[in-house]
Design a protein around this motif. Structure first.
Motif, PDB file in Angstrom:
ATOM      1  N   ARG A  12      31.810  20.580   3.058  1.00 19.23           N
ATOM      2  CA  ARG A  12      31.654  21.673   2.284  1.00 19.23           C
ATOM      3  C   ARG A  12      32.377  21.730   1.052  1.00 19.23           C
ATOM      4  O   ARG A  12      32.143  22.628   0.056  1.00 19.23           O
ATOM      5  CB  ARG A  12      32.007  22.999   3.039  1.00 19.23           C
ATOM      6  CG  ARG A  12      31.093  23.159   4.556  1.00 19.23           C
ATOM      7  CD  ARG A  12      30.082  24.019   4.507  1.00 19.23           C
ATOM      8  NE  ARG A  12      29.501  24.351   5.783  1.00 19.23           N
ATOM      9  CZ  ARG A  12      28.466  25.024   5.975  1.00 19.23           C
ATOM     10  NH1 ARG A  12      27.825  25.569   5.148  1.00 19.23           N
ATOM     11  NH2 ARG A  12      27.903  25.506   7.300  1.00 19.23           N
ATOM     12  N   LEU A  13      33.511  20.920   1.003  1.00 14.93           N
ATOM     13  CA  LEU A  13      34.507  21.159  -0.113  1.00 14.93           C
ATOM     14  C   LEU A  13      33.646  20.954  -1.499  1.00 14.93           C
ATOM     15  O   LEU A  13      34.491  21.472  -2.353  1.00 14.93           O
ATOM     16  CB  LEU A  13      35.341  19.719  -0.112  1.00 14.93           C
ATOM     17  CG  LEU A  13      36.550  20.050   1.143  1.00 14.93           C
ATOM     18  CD1 LEU A  13      37.376  18.797   1.332  1.00 14.93           C
ATOM     19  CD2 LEU A  13      37.113  21.382   1.012  1.00 14.93           C
ATOM     20  N   HIS A  14      32.679  20.428  -1.755  1.00 17.26           N
ATOM     21  CA  HIS A  14      32.059  20.282  -2.969  1.00 17.26           C
ATOM     22  C   HIS A  14      30.763  21.242  -3.211  1.00 17.26           C
ATOM     23  O   HIS A  14      30.261  21.244  -4.202  1.00 17.26           O
ATOM     24  CB  HIS A  14      31.639  18.770  -3.190  1.00 17.26           C
ATOM     25  CG  HIS A  14      32.751  17.679  -3.366  1.00 17.26           C
ATOM     26  ND1 HIS A  14      33.679  17.717  -4.666  1.00 17.26           N
ATOM     27  CD2 HIS A  14      33.390  16.928  -2.473  1.00 17.26           C
ATOM     28  CE1 HIS A  14      34.516  16.721  -4.332  1.00 17.26           C
ATOM     29  NE2 HIS A  14      34.299  16.360  -3.198  1.00 17.26           N
ATOM     30  N   GLU A  15      30.582  22.033  -2.121  1.00 19.78           N
ATOM     31  CA  GLU A  15      29.640  23.274  -2.267  1.00 19.78           C
ATOM     32  C   GLU A  15      30.370  24.099  -3.547  1.00 19.78           C
ATOM     33  O   GLU A  15      31.611  24.436  -3.418  1.00 19.78           O
ATOM     34  CB  GLU A  15      29.614  24.082  -1.182  1.00 19.78           C
ATOM     35  CG  GLU A  15      28.926  23.501  -0.265  1.00 19.78           C
ATOM     36  CD  GLU A  15      28.257  24.355   0.994  1.00 19.78           C
ATOM     37  OE1 GLU A  15      28.665  25.474   0.745  1.00 19.78           O
ATOM     38  OE2 GLU A  15      28.153  23.741   2.117  1.00 19.78           O
ATOM     39  N   PRO A  16      29.706  24.474  -4.634  1.00 16.54           N
ATOM     40  CA  PRO A  16      30.082  25.409  -5.757  1.00 16.54           C
ATOM     41  C   PRO A  16      30.956  26.558  -5.018  1.00 16.54           C
ATOM     42  O   PRO A  16      32.184  27.042  -5.693  1.00 16.54           O
ATOM     43  CB  PRO A  16      29.077  25.621  -6.319  1.00 16.54           C
ATOM     44  CG  PRO A  16      27.812  24.592  -6.282  1.00 16.54           C
ATOM     45  CD  PRO A  16      28.185  24.267  -4.896  1.00 16.54           C
ATOM     46  N   ARG A  17      30.560  27.080  -4.161  1.00 12.98           N
ATOM     47  CA  ARG A  17      31.087  28.482  -3.728  1.00 12.98           C
ATOM     48  C   ARG A  17      32.431  28.177  -3.210  1.00 12.98           C
ATOM     49  O   ARG A  17      33.631  28.762  -3.266  1.00 12.98           O
ATOM     50  CB  ARG A  17      30.167  29.262  -2.859  1.00 12.98           C
ATOM     51  CG  ARG A  17      28.836  29.720  -3.271  1.00 12.98           C
ATOM     52  CD  ARG A  17      28.044  30.241  -2.083  1.00 12.98           C
ATOM     53  NE  ARG A  17      28.718  31.653  -1.814  1.00 12.98           N
ATOM     54  CZ  ARG A  17      28.266  32.588  -0.494  1.00 12.98           C
ATOM     55  NH1 ARG A  17      27.330  32.119  -0.056  1.00 12.98           N
ATOM     56  NH2 ARG A  17      29.042  33.505  -0.370  1.00 12.98           N
ATOM     57  N   VAL A  18      32.521  27.064  -2.293  1.00  5.95           N
ATOM     58  CA  VAL A  18      33.639  26.451  -1.755  1.00  5.95           C
ATOM     59  C   VAL A  18      34.560  26.066  -2.661  1.00  5.95           C
ATOM     60  O   VAL A  18      35.825  26.261  -2.911  1.00  5.95           O
ATOM     61  CB  VAL A  18      33.535  25.405  -0.687  1.00  5.95           C
ATOM     62  CG1 VAL A  18      34.751  24.873  -0.053  1.00  5.95           C
ATOM     63  CG2 VAL A  18      32.491  26.037   0.339  1.00  5.95           C
TER      64      VAL A  18
END
Length: 563
Positions: free
Chosen positions: A332-338
């Motif tokens: 999830r680290l590179h999801e924009p929200r994260v």
């Protein structure tokens, strides 16, 4: 869900004698297997016959109260924290009392339907029927067969209405993995539940209580069903923000109780320092607590009392293996929200706050990546380490130095030489690596951490501390070695990382004061302050990497590296 004679008898505890005899008669010729040795579970729901586990329902004391009040509510928690186990146990207990028919079923199959709400309804109703049939309930509690055939978009509501019309008990449903529903499918299902809930005061049969169980808090479900997350609506079943329940992590006492079950069963003790170390590393995250115990007691084959050093070894093994739980988080680290939340945490910077930041922060909290309350920091030490390792993995591929070359003849670690080697590495690769790093604001910290990890972690340990707004990253190198008399010793070296950003003052004075406090906490006489210069007017890359000596406010002599 695994079924068997023991589970069947438990689920039927609330039925009358005739019903119990009729349904249990199926098992009268089955030979019961002898009980197996219990173990710590890290995959799927827990089974008290096979797994060490804490009683699930005491972790949700409010749930029973809300169900008795016929409320619709949300139970949310990160993955693998015990939600499914707790709900399954609660459903079984409620049904056994005789007034309620409580059923947990999974919405996961409906994920494949995407926005096709008609397909999602069919898949949900199939899952619901299967769960009811596997429950071992008598025929009078089972749903209608077939389901009523009506227009797609209303099939769930009509089906539940018809089921409640026939069922002699109050129906309580637990929608597990509700997050699997997407887009129009989520809107359709939640809207039908809302309409059915609101029709109950007029005498319309509908489930007495519905629990939506997943990762997200009630705010997200209100948005998905067409509601305003910031506005109160008394007619909505999702207007219960104050009563949205979050399944909490274990306390230190609960970890001791859970590990005590293994001691009672086998005689192998978890020493107090081991239990304390587990809590320090995990902050009670249930999957991590169980995974460490499983690694030590089963995979490592430890004999005798379990001590803190073995907990550290188990942690390293878990991180190196990149278990599914850890992989699913770091993915999830590179999801924009994260990234919007996690980048300032890693960089020690203040986040850029705009109208959407609060929603992003809630989302990352619901994933379990950060703590539930301020300050804004990673949820536990293991996640903190995994995050930096994953972000730094591309950089590690550039590090060619041999880790064994940094071990001195007496077995200690040569930190001054490592720092000199880093300067060479930084001058050669730093500019390119910074441009490539997705977490641009935290690039310097990530690169140095990757360099340290590549060269230290084979024989030693790195403890990292970072949080949003601290403007620093603290690192403790721990290196075990053998003393001249054969005793096991631990070398400890402390470092503090700071960044000189555009428009800011030289961080040296603040850095020396912060390093002083860090050294006080560790009871160390000296340390290293690393200052990365990210200003446009910074010296050319080939001139960076100067060392100097400085004095902290308390009088300590420390090394300063300007990179």
């Amino acid at each position: 869900m695994e079924r068997g004679p023991g589970r069947m008898l438990h689920d039927l505890g609330g039925l009358d004698a005739e019903s119990r005899n009729r349904h249990c008669g199926r098992w009268q010729n089955v030979t019961m297997r002898p009980p197996r040795a219990k173990y710590y579970n890290t995959t799927g729901p827990c089974d008290p016959q096979r797994h060490y586990m804490l009683p699930p329902t005491p972790r949700l004391p409010q749930a029973r109260v809300l169900i008795d009040m016929d409320r619709y509510f949300v139970l949310h928690a990160p993955r693998q924290t015990g939600k499914t186990t707790a709900l399954r146990t609660l459903a079984s207990e409620l049904t056994a009392e005789g007034d309620i028919a409580a059923l947990m079923f999974s919405c996961e199959r409906a994920k494949a339907a995407g926005d096709d709400y008609a397909a999602a309804e069919s898949l949900l109703l199939d899952s619901l029927r299967q769960a009811a049939e596997w429950s071992g309930w008598p025929d009078e509690l089972l749903p209608p067969d077939p389901w009523p055939q009506v227009t797609p978009g209303s099939r769930l509501a009509v089906a539940l209405t018809e089921w409640c019309r026939r069922c002699p008990r109050r129906l309580v449903l637990f929608f597990d993995e509700i997050d699997a529903l997407q887009g129009d499918s989520m809107i359709s299902i939640l809207s039908q539940l809302r309409d059915g809930h609101n029709a109950r005061p007029k005498g319309q049969p509908f489930p007495a209580s519905v629990v939506l169980c997943g990762l997200r808090d009630v705010r997200d479900y209100k948005v998905a069903s067409g509601g305003d997350p910031g506005r109160s609506n008394p007619a909505s079943p999702f207007n219960i923000i104050a009563e949205s329940l979050r399944l909490g992590d274990f306390t230190a006492d609960q970890i001791a109780e859970l590990y005590g079950q293994h001691t009672q069963a086998t005689g192998q003790e978890f020493a107090k320092d081991a239990v304390d170390r587990v809590f320090e590393l995990t902050q009670g995250q249930p999957w991590l607590v169980n995974a460490l115990a499983y690694e030590i007691s089963f995979q490592m084959g430890v004999t005798g009392a379990i001590i803190a050093g073995q907990v550290d070894e188990a942690k390293e093994r878990l991180i190196r293996a990149r278990a599914t739980h850890l992989d699913s988080l770091v993915a999830r680290l590179h999801e924009p929200r994260v990234k919007r939340v996690m980048e300032p945490v890693v960089a020690g910077a203040f986040p850029h706050v705009d109208p959407t930041f609060s929603d992003d922060l809630s989302y990352v909290r619901d994933l379990g990546l950060i703590k539930q309350k301020p300050p804004l920091e990673v949820a536990n030490s293991i996640y903190r380490e995994v995050i930096l390792r994953v972000l730094g993995d591309p950089t590690e591929q550039y590090v060619m130095a041999d880790p064994r070359s940094f071990v001195l003849p007496d077995g200690r670690f040569d930190l001054p030489r490592l720092l000199q080697e880093f300067v060479v590495f930084w001058r050669e690769h730093g500019e390119v690596l910074i441009r490539q790093e997705g977490y641009h604001e935290a690039a310097c910290q990530i690169i140095l951490m990757a360099f340290l990890h590549r060269l230290v972690n084979g024989g030693g340990y790195l403890d990292r501390e970072y949080a949003a707004g601290t403007k620093r990253l603290d690192v403790l190198v721990r290196w075990p070695y053998t003393g001249p008399d054969g005793e096991r010793l631990m070398q400890r070296e402390a470092m503090e990382l700071k960044v000189w950003r555009t428009g800011g003052d030289d961080p040296l004075p603040d850095g020396l004061a912060q390093l002083d406090r860090y050294l006080d906490r560790l009871s160390l006489p000296t340390g290293v302050l690393v200052i990365f210069d990210r200003r446009p007017e910074a010296p050319p890359w080939k001139e960076r990497g100067g060392f100097e000596q400085a004095t902290t406010p308390s009088g300590r002599q420390v090394t300063v590296l300007r990179a």
